[in-house]
Design an enzyme around this catalytic site. Structure first.
Site, mmCIF file in Angstrom:
data_model
loop_
_atom_site.group_PDB
_atom_site.id
_atom_site.type_symbol
_atom_site.label_atom_id
_atom_site.label_comp_id
_atom_site.label_asym_id
_atom_site.label_seq_id
_atom_site.Cartn_x
_atom_site.Cartn_y
_atom_site.Cartn_z
ATOM 1 N N CYS A 120 3.655 58.806 74.158
ATOM 2 C CA CYS A 120 3.903 57.874 75.184
ATOM 3 C C CYS A 120 5.570 57.845 75.677
ATOM 4 O O CYS A 120 6.361 58.314 75.215
ATOM 5 C CB CYS A 120 3.620 56.723 74.928
ATOM 6 S SG CYS A 120 3.306 55.273 76.303
ATOM 7 N N LYS A 195 -8.097 51.945 76.529
ATOM 8 C CA LYS A 195 -7.043 51.142 76.360
ATOM 9 C C LYS A 195 -6.742 49.985 77.247
ATOM 10 O O LYS A 195 -6.563 50.048 78.510
ATOM 11 C CB LYS A 195 -5.752 51.878 76.220
ATOM 12 C CG LYS A 195 -4.259 51.087 75.520
ATOM 13 C CD LYS A 195 -3.242 51.894 75.463
ATOM 14 C CE LYS A 195 -1.957 51.052 74.883
ATOM 15 N NZ LYS A 195 -0.871 52.045 75.005
ATOM 16 N N ARG A 205 5.318 45.369 70.366
ATOM 17 C CA ARG A 205 6.497 45.425 71.344
ATOM 18 C C ARG A 205 7.776 45.166 70.915
ATOM 19 O O ARG A 205 8.859 45.636 71.190
ATOM 20 C CB ARG A 205 5.993 45.059 72.887
ATOM 21 C CG ARG A 205 4.867 45.752 73.453
ATOM 22 C CD ARG A 205 4.327 45.145 74.692
ATOM 23 N NE ARG A 205 3.438 45.793 75.214
ATOM 24 C CZ ARG A 205 2.758 45.550 76.434
ATOM 25 N NH1 ARG A 205 2.832 44.485 77.041
ATOM 26 N NH2 ARG A 205 1.488 46.132 76.620
ATOM 27 N N ARG A 217 1.707 45.757 82.420
ATOM 28 C CA ARG A 217 1.050 47.281 82.321
ATOM 29 C C ARG A 217 -0.277 47.489 83.050
ATOM 30 O O ARG A 217 -1.223 48.267 82.936
ATOM 31 C CB ARG A 217 0.940 47.715 80.919
ATOM 32 C CG ARG A 217 2.012 47.835 79.944
ATOM 33 C CD ARG A 217 2.098 48.928 79.048
ATOM 34 N NE ARG A 217 2.968 48.837 77.903
ATOM 35 C CZ ARG A 217 4.314 48.981 77.866
ATOM 36 N NH1 ARG A 217 4.963 49.174 79.080
ATOM 37 N NH2 ARG A 217 4.954 48.769 76.966
ATOM 38 N N LYS A 248 -8.917 50.586 71.947
ATOM 39 C CA LYS A 248 -7.834 49.754 71.634
ATOM 40 C C LYS A 248 -7.652 48.385 72.660
ATOM 41 O O LYS A 248 -7.684 48.694 73.748
ATOM 42 C CB LYS A 248 -6.426 50.610 71.644
ATOM 43 C CG LYS A 248 -5.279 49.947 71.492
ATOM 44 C CD LYS A 248 -4.139 50.707 71.568
ATOM 45 C CE LYS A 248 -2.869 50.154 71.422
ATOM 46 N NZ LYS A 248 -1.762 50.639 71.879
HETATM 47 C C1 PBG Z 1 2.411 52.492 73.519
HETATM 48 C C2 PBG Z 1 1.795 51.815 72.704
HETATM 49 C C3 PBG Z 1 1.624 50.652 72.427
HETATM 50 C C4 PBG Z 1 0.721 50.461 71.217
HETATM 51 C C5 PBG Z 1 0.454 51.626 70.791
HETATM 52 N N1 PBG Z 1 1.090 52.572 71.502
HETATM 53 C C6 PBG Z 1 2.028 49.340 73.209
HETATM 54 C C7 PBG Z 1 1.738 49.045 74.557
HETATM 55 O O1 PBG Z 1 0.978 49.944 75.190
HETATM 56 O O2 PBG Z 1 2.215 48.134 75.126
HETATM 57 C C8 PBG Z 1 0.118 48.922 70.708
HETATM 58 C C9 PBG Z 1 -0.094 49.094 69.237
HETATM 59 C C10 PBG Z 1 -0.173 47.749 68.562
HETATM 60 O O3 PBG Z 1 0.001 46.447 69.374
HETATM 61 O O4 PBG Z 1 -0.329 47.677 67.475
HETATM 62 N N2 PBG Z 1 2.139 52.486 74.803
#
Ligand code: PBG
Length: 325
Positions: A120, A195, A205, A217, A248
């Site tokens: 990412c 997700k 974050r 997002r 997720k």
């Molecule tokens: C990156 C990512 C995120 C998480 C995993 N990969 C953050 C997001 O999408 O804002 C979240 C993992 C967690 O909260 O434990 N995009």
């Protein structure tokens, strides 16, 4: 008084009977432990909103990996905190980037550990979005190229599996193509297929310093209200060549895990995310719940819903708890 013919309590009278008919199991084999890696030396900073979780420097990775493997946790997923960020997330695919260095260190010192990488851009962009910004929008197609480059750089450094979490359309196909063209046919893709745009990512974050600097997002992550759309997302990722489908967050989306389990034959992973972890930790610290037991029950519920694999900050603690019996 006439008793019922079937007494469920007969099969609950001791632990041997209970074990005999237990339908769901949890073992360290199913768990993936997230690791936050950063630059510097001898760094081990606890993340305040995630007690027990640390940002560590590369020189501490091998010790961490050994501890995991001793507990039977043989899978980790890496998140990186780069030294510098820019508009296009160059740090995500830099040859000597934080993740690339972390992978090389782990593959060198603890080759048996399965090293998975999160693909990412949000940790590497100065605006904190998961893609390239054009006209104040996250531009899908120009982001794909950078994601593919990032996944390829992870494979070149020695990663065992890549896990795109950006939620751009078409990224699995783009990444599969780049890996195959470069002879990485054997590197699987665990897609963050479903997700949601969740508020449960808050502590992460902070940990990964990846909060968006403007907007949110919701233009790329899924609406928490939607179920049918989860099937469309999963269908696309299956067609594009995903090897594992992830849902997720986990606990607030057990219905989604259960439905995907019925519909697809690919392995299903669930990410028990930072906020879900933090809530249990906070209540346990206050003495309001038994942290270990709630952890176990929570992870079991994710497995019962149908997840084969759980990504969780509890991986080490759960492995220790399971070992105690
Ligand atoms: C990156 C990512 C995120 C998480 C995993 N990969 C953050 C997001 O999408 O804002 C979240 C993992 C967690 O909260 O434990 N995009």
């Amino acid at each position: 008084m006439i008793f019922p013919e079937y007494r469920p309590r007969r099969m609950r009278q001791n632990e041997i009977f209970r074990s005999l008919i237990r339908e769901t199991t949890l073992s360290a084999d199913h768990l993936i432990y997230p690791l936050f890696v950063q630059h510097g030396k001898n760094i081990n900073d606890e993340i305040s909103s995630m007690p027990g979780v640390f940002r560590i420097s590369v020189d501490r990775l091998a010790a961490e990996a050994k501890e995991c493997m001793e507990l039977g946790v043989n899978n980790v997923i890496l998140f990186g905190l780069p030294e510098k960020k820019d508009a296009v997330g160059s740090g995500a695919h830099a040859k000597d980037g934080i993740i690339q260095r972390a992978i090389r260190e782990l593959k060198n010192k603890t080759p048996e550990l399965n090293v998975i990488t999160d693909v990412c851009l949000c940790e590497y962009t100065d605006h904190g979005h998961c893609g390239i910004i054009i006209d104040q929008q996250v531009d899908n197609d120009s982001t794909l190229e950078v994601l593919a480059k990032t996944a390829l750089s992870h494979a070149e450094a020695g990663a065992d599996m890549v896990a795109p979490s950006d939620m751009m359309d078409g990224r699995v196909a783009e990444i599969r193509g780049a890996l195959d063209e470069n002879n990485f046919h054997n590197i699987p893709i665990m897609s963050y297929a479903v997700k949601y745009a969740s508020s449960f990512y808050g502590p992460f974050r902070d940990a990964a310093d990846g909060a968006p600097q403007f907007g949110d997002r919701r233009g790329y992550q899924m609406d928490p209200a939607n179920v049918r759309e989860a099937f469309r997302e999963a269908d696309l990722d299956v067609e594009e060549g995903a090897d594992i489908l992830m849902v997720k967050p986990a606990v607030a989306y057990l219905d989604i895990i259960a439905k995907l389990r019925e519909e697809y034959d690919l392995p299903i992973a669930a990410y028990h995310v930072s906020g879900e972890y933090a809530m249990i930790k906070a209540a346990a610290e206050k003495g309001w719940i038994d942290g270990d037991k709630v952890m176990y029950e929570t992870l079991l519920s994710i497995r019962r819903a149908g997840a084969d694999i759980i990504l969780t900050y509890f991986a080490k603690e759960a492995a220790r708890y399971l070992r105690k019996g």
